[in-house]
Scaffold this active site. Structure first.
Site: not given
Length: 216
Positions: A139, A121
């Site tokens: 996320d 991420k």
């Protein structure tokens, strides 16, 4: 499950709602973005920005983070969750940047993930925002929205969510979609109280229909 046509409808509606969605982590370069994104794990961007406002005045380069004792860096980021581990990772990645990459943040996502504390991420956030490479970071907001819409199944992994969104979204829109899904999840489809009654996606949203029926 949501169809591809419905997904594109959702993207257009969210684009209308949040045309100016952007990375809310304040930074001036790729290195600051790496640090800020690392700090943002299980923490709000608002708190991170409050901490980095002072942090980035004190530390400008990877070398700066290595010139202080770990305890001092911990104290500087103490208000952020998991601050001990994050301080350790910041110093470790700073050392790695200096010894292996000439002090520069690598532009390749897979190389970025070799840095301590930098997961997929974080790497996606950095390459897309600092280097303009199309990427789609997932996320908690992005994952929640995708699963509520039944774009993905509840049991799907974060990677499965990322891969499906990328498959169904034009590559040139990946970064934009990432930001807009975050804004949609952060300010509209909230974790605790999503605004289903006023949501333009209600007609195609599995979770929204279910909530409206329960509350009706």
């Amino acid at each position: 499950m949501l169809t591809k046509k419905e997904w594109h409808y959702c993207l257009e509606e969210i684009d209308t709602m949040f045309p100016d969605a952007h990375c809310e982590l304040v930074h001036e370069n790729a290195f600051e973005l790496v640090v800020a994104t690392l700090l943002s794990a299980q923490c709000t961007d608002v708190l991170v920005n409050r901490v980095t406002a002072e942090l980035f005045k004190k530390y400008k380069t990877p070398g700066d983070y290595l010139e202080v004792p770990i305890e001092e860096l911990q104290q500087d980021i103490r208000s952020i969750g998991l601050y001990r581990n994050k301080a350790k990772n910041i110093q470790a990645l700073s050392l790695m940047l200096l010894t292996q990459f000439g002090g520069e943040v690598p532009e390749d996502r897979d190389v970025l993930t070799t840095l301590p504390g930098v997961g997929r991420k974080t790497a996606n956030v950095v390459v897309s925002n600092a280097f303009g490479v199309p990427a789609l970071a997932v996320d908690t907001h992005v994952e929640r929205v995708a699963k509520r819409l039944a774009m993905n199944r509840w049991k799907d992994s974060v990677l499965a969510v990322e891969e499906k969104i990328m498959r169904w979204t034009p590559r040139e829109r990946w970064t934009q979609t990432h930001h807009q899904l975050i804004f949609f999840g952060r300010y509209h489809c909230k974790a605790q109280r999503p605004n289903c009654p006023e949501c333009p996606l209600l007609s195609v949203c599995r979770e929204g229909k279910k909530r409206m029926k329960t509350n009706g």
